[in-house]
Design an enzyme around this catalytic site. Sequence first.
Site, short mmCIF file in Angstrom:
data_model
loop_
_atom_site.label_atom_id
_atom_site.label_comp_id
_atom_site.label_asym_id
_atom_site.label_seq_id
_atom_site.Cartn_x
_atom_site.Cartn_y
_atom_site.Cartn_z
N TYR A 19 -99.49 -33.17 37.59
CA TYR A 19 -100.15 -32.15 38.40
C TYR A 19 -100.45 -32.64 39.80
CZ TYR A 19 -103.72 -35.19 36.46
OH TYR A 19 -104.42 -36.30 36.06
N GLY A 20 -100.23 -33.88 40.11
CA GLY A 20 -100.57 -34.42 41.42
C GLY A 20 -99.34 -34.98 42.09
N SER A 21 -99.44 -36.23 42.49
CA SER A 21 -98.36 -36.89 43.22
C SER A 21 -97.06 -36.96 42.42
CB SER A 21 -98.80 -38.29 43.64
OG SER A 21 -99.32 -38.99 42.54
N PHE A 22 -97.16 -36.91 41.09
CA PHE A 22 -95.95 -36.97 40.25
C PHE A 22 -95.19 -35.66 40.21
CE2 PHE A 22 -98.04 -40.80 38.71
CZ PHE A 22 -96.98 -41.67 38.76
N GLN A 23 -95.66 -34.64 40.95
CA GLN A 23 -94.86 -33.43 41.12
C GLN A 23 -93.77 -33.67 42.16
OE1 GLN A 23 -97.00 -29.43 40.67
NE2 GLN A 23 -98.52 -30.76 41.67
N GLU A 24 -93.90 -34.73 42.94
CA GLU A 24 -92.94 -35.06 44.00
C GLU A 24 -91.77 -35.84 43.38
OE1 GLU A 24 -90.66 -35.67 47.07
OE2 GLU A 24 -92.37 -34.30 47.13
N GLU A 87 -101.24 -45.15 35.77
CA GLU A 87 -102.49 -44.37 35.69
C GLU A 87 -103.68 -45.27 35.36
OE1 GLU A 87 -102.40 -41.82 37.14
OE2 GLU A 87 -100.91 -40.39 36.49
#
Length: 172
Positions: A19-24, A87
Site C-alpha cells: 500500500y505504500g512505497s511497494f506500489q512502485e 519491514e
Amino acid sequence: MSRTMTSSGQSPSHNVLVYGSFQEPSVVNLILECNPLTISAQLHGYHLYRLKGRLHPCISPSENGIINGKILSGLTDAQLENLDMIEGDEYVRTTVEVVLTDTSEKMQVETFVWANKDDPDMYGEWDFEEWKKLHMEKFIEASEKFIEWKKNPDGRTREEFAKFVNEDSPAV
C-alpha cells in the site's frame, strides 16, 4: 542450491497486499529482483498513515478506513523473506481479506500492519503521488543499501539500514 518446492511437493506462493512505497514497480523489482503480477485491491477497516520522520507509511486498524493497494501475487518464500526483513519488527505480517478492484471478488492475502497501533508518530494520510515526487529517489537509494547489506552484512545490523529510510538521515 535454492529450493523451489515445499516438502509437500507444491511450489510456495504468497499473495501480499502492498500500500505504500511497494506500489512502485522499481522498488518491488529492486527488493524482490523480479516484477510480480500485481492486482489492484482495497482493504477495508484500516487507515494509511504518515509516520513522522519516515519515508514510508504504515497501516493500522480504523473502523471506517479504506486503503487502495496492490497485491503482489505468486511470491516465493525467499521473496516474502525479503519483504519481512525490510519491514522489520515494526510491522506484523497479518492475513487480511481484500476486495479486488476489477471484480469485487474477495481474497485472503497477507499485509504488513504497524505493530504499535498507538504510535504517536502516526498522523494524517500518506499520499503515494507526493511520495513519488519528494521521497522515491531517496527510498530507492535506501533499498539499494538494504540489498547490499542483505547480500553482505559484514557485521552490520538491520538497524543500520533502518536509519536510511528516515527523512533526515545523514548522507553516507
